[in-house]
Design an enzyme around this catalytic site. Structure first.
Site, PDB file in Angstrom:
ATOM      1  N   ALA A   1      12.834   9.258   0.310  1.00 33.26           N
ATOM      2  CA  ALA A   1      12.157  10.512   0.025  1.00 33.26           C
ATOM      3  C   ALA A   1      10.700  10.278  -0.370  1.00 33.26           C
ATOM      4  O   ALA A   1       9.803  11.029   0.034  1.00 33.26           O
ATOM      5  CB  ALA A   1      12.896  11.265  -1.077  1.00 33.26           C
TER       6      ALA A   1
ATOM      7  N   GLU B   1      17.768   1.044   0.180  1.00 31.80           N
ATOM      8  CA  GLU B   1      18.505   1.695  -0.901  1.00 31.80           C
ATOM      9  C   GLU B   1      19.719   2.459  -0.374  1.00 31.80           C
ATOM     10  O   GLU B   1      20.373   3.173  -1.122  1.00 31.80           O
ATOM     11  CB  GLU B   1      17.594   2.634  -1.693  1.00 31.80           C
ATOM     12  CG  GLU B   1      16.678   1.908  -2.652  1.00 31.80           C
ATOM     13  CD  GLU B   1      15.883   2.829  -3.544  1.00 31.80           C
ATOM     14  OE1 GLU B   1      15.338   2.334  -4.547  1.00 31.80           O
ATOM     15  OE2 GLU B   1      15.789   4.042  -3.252  1.00 31.80           O
TER      16      GLU B   1
ATOM     17  N   ALA C   1      -2.306  -5.101  -7.287  1.00 34.29           N
ATOM     18  CA  ALA C   1      -3.724  -4.839  -7.522  1.00 34.29           C
ATOM     19  C   ALA C   1      -4.638  -5.707  -6.663  1.00 34.29           C
ATOM     20  O   ALA C   1      -5.830  -5.409  -6.529  1.00 34.29           O
ATOM     21  CB  ALA C   1      -4.039  -5.070  -9.005  1.00 34.29           C
TER      22      ALA C   1
ATOM     23  N   GLY D   1      -4.284  -6.169  -3.404  1.00 34.89           N
ATOM     24  CA  GLY D   1      -4.431  -5.634  -2.050  1.00 34.89           C
ATOM     25  C   GLY D   1      -3.236  -5.948  -1.171  1.00 34.89           C
ATOM     26  O   GLY D   1      -2.088  -5.929  -1.621  1.00 34.89           O
TER      27      GLY D   1
ATOM     28  N   ASP E   1       1.255   4.156 -14.146  1.00 30.21           N
ATOM     29  CA  ASP E   1       2.662   4.060 -13.744  1.00 30.21           C
ATOM     30  C   ASP E   1       2.689   3.584 -12.297  1.00 30.21           C
ATOM     31  O   ASP E   1       2.224   4.281 -11.399  1.00 30.21           O
ATOM     32  CB  ASP E   1       3.331   5.434 -13.881  1.00 30.21           C
ATOM     33  CG  ASP E   1       4.818   5.416 -13.541  1.00 30.21           C
ATOM     34  OD1 ASP E   1       5.337   4.356 -13.127  1.00 30.21           O
ATOM     35  OD2 ASP E   1       5.459   6.469 -13.681  1.00 30.21           O
TER      36      ASP E   1
ATOM     37  N   THR F   1       5.353   3.090 -10.474  1.00 24.51           N
ATOM     38  CA  THR F   1       6.532   3.553  -9.740  1.00 24.51           C
ATOM     39  C   THR F   1       6.105   4.312  -8.485  1.00 24.51           C
ATOM     40  O   THR F   1       5.304   5.243  -8.555  1.00 24.51           O
ATOM     41  CB  THR F   1       7.385   4.491 -10.613  1.00 24.51           C
ATOM     42  OG1 THR F   1       7.648   3.862 -11.855  1.00 24.51           O
ATOM     43  CG2 THR F   1       8.686   4.836  -9.922  1.00 24.51           C
TER      44      THR F   1
ATOM     45  N   ASP G   1       5.841   2.730  -1.941  1.00 30.17           N
ATOM     46  CA  ASP G   1       6.245   3.764  -0.995  1.00 30.17           C
ATOM     47  C   ASP G   1       5.052   4.613  -0.565  1.00 30.17           C
ATOM     48  O   ASP G   1       4.969   5.033   0.590  1.00 30.17           O
ATOM     49  CB  ASP G   1       7.319   4.655  -1.624  1.00 30.17           C
ATOM     50  CG  ASP G   1       8.586   3.882  -1.943  1.00 30.17           C
ATOM     51  OD1 ASP G   1       8.915   2.956  -1.174  1.00 30.17           O
ATOM     52  OD2 ASP G   1       9.242   4.195  -2.947  1.00 30.17           O
TER      53      ASP G   1
ATOM     54  N   GLY H   1       4.978   9.097 -12.478  1.00 28.70           N
ATOM     55  CA  GLY H   1       5.972   9.517 -11.504  1.00 28.70           C
ATOM     56  C   GLY H   1       5.833   8.807 -10.179  1.00 28.70           C
ATOM     57  O   GLY H   1       4.893   8.039  -9.943  1.00 28.70           O
TER      58      GLY H   1
ATOM     59  N   SER I   1       3.214  11.555  -7.981  1.00 30.44           N
ATOM     60  CA  SER I   1       1.896  10.927  -8.140  1.00 30.44           C
ATOM     61  C   SER I   1       1.155  10.743  -6.820  1.00 30.44           C
ATOM     62  O   SER I   1       0.003  10.306  -6.816  1.00 30.44           O
ATOM     63  CB  SER I   1       2.074   9.560  -8.802  1.00 30.44           C
ATOM     64  OG  SER I   1       2.651   8.620  -7.893  1.00 30.44           O
TER      65      SER I   1
END
EC number: 2.7.1.15
Length: 302
Positions: free
Chosen positions: A42, A140, A217, A219, A241, A243, A247, A282, A286
């Protein structure tokens, strides 16, 4: 028209924010709790939609519960087609239990729930994959379902991008049906036993034609058979964050490549999107929109 299809997980993220993550046997007091849409499948679908794909379609499963309803609504509102997001009566919607510390790092426990039912393609899935430019896959959901989708994409000449997360041994048949593999550096090391990203990428090229190793961070590193590796630096930002950053990168990269962008340009654009996402809490919540990514890539304020 750019059409991205995604087969993957749909989870509700239950996120606790703490100064420092607890050690084994330790209890800490958190400062905030949020319930946010997530799941690697998602997340990548939302990232692609916000990055400006003309169409994004989600193949997955949720439970017949409140979380399932909320997740379907969130995807719809992000512009993702959910006609093939099925509702399962025999399992709860998947959840991810996430602890985020003050440095932006995270630890995650995923409970698959309805995602575990995705062991094969259902009626309509292959037709949707056939209509797409690109198929995005992750791990997943059961690998049997991932393999079935990848092989369907290969039969119809659809580009397949696989994120090998959570890291696990990959069937040779799945790698044979993968066009672009996008592990992070830890997943690349798990798959190859090599801790140097360049060495790991070279090793993976014996199994897939193209690899992008994401380096947080620092690259990302692109490698392809018969070509020199390309390193693209990430923008320097302060993470809140992380997370969903990977994706965000993959969903945005898929759009850039489907639109015919060069690999360095696509990597830079995807890195800009990921940099924006880590500055917000989030996962899917985000993820930036195309105008924001363009501004970041062109040197504007984030």
């Amino acid at each position: 028209m750019t059409h991205i299809a995604v087969l993957g997980s749909t989870n509700m993220d239950l996120v606790a924010y703490v100064a420092k993550a607890p050690q084994r046997g330790e209890t800490v007091t958190g400062r905030e709790f949020r319930t946010l849409p997530g799941g690697k499948g998602a997340n990548q679908a939302v990232a692609a939609a916000r990055a400006g794909a003309d169409a994004v379609s989600m193949i997955g499963a949720v439970g017949a519960d409140a979380f399932g309803t909320q997740l379907r609504t969130a995807l719809d509102h992000s512009g993702v087609d959910t006609d093939l997001l099925r509702t399962v009566d025999t399992a709860a919607t998947g959840t991810a239990h996430i602890v985020v510390d003050d440095e932006g790092g995270n630890a995650i426990v995923v409970i698959p729930g309805a995602n575990a039912t995705l062991t094969a393609l259902a009626p309509g899935d292959e037709g949707l994959i056939t209509s797409a430019d690109t198929l995005l896959l992750q791990l997943e959901i059961p690998v049997e379902g991932v393999l079935a989708a990848a092989q369907a994409a290969r039969r119809h000449g659809v580009r397949t991008i696989l994120t090998p997360a959570p890291a696990q041994p990959l069937p040779p048949e799945l790698l044979a049906a993968t066009d672009l593999l996008v592990p992070n550096e830890h997943e690349a090391a798990t798959l190859t036993g090599l801790t140097d990203p360049r060495s790991a990428a070279r090793s993976l090229l014996s199994q897939v034609p193209e690899v992008v190793v994401t380096l947080g961070a620092r690259g990302s590193l692109y490698a392809a058979r018969g070509a020199e590796p390309v390193m693209v630096e990430a923008p320097h930002v302060t993470a809140v964050d992380t997370t969903g950053a990977g994706d965000t990168f993959v969903g945005t990269l898929a759009v850039a490549l489907a639109e015919g962008g060069s690999v360095p340009e696509a990597l830079a654009w995807a890195s800009s999107a990921a940099a924006l996402s880590v500055q917000r809490p989030g996962a899917s919540a985000s993820m930036p929109y195309r105008s924001e990514i363009d501004t970041q890539t062109n040197g504007g304020a984030s």
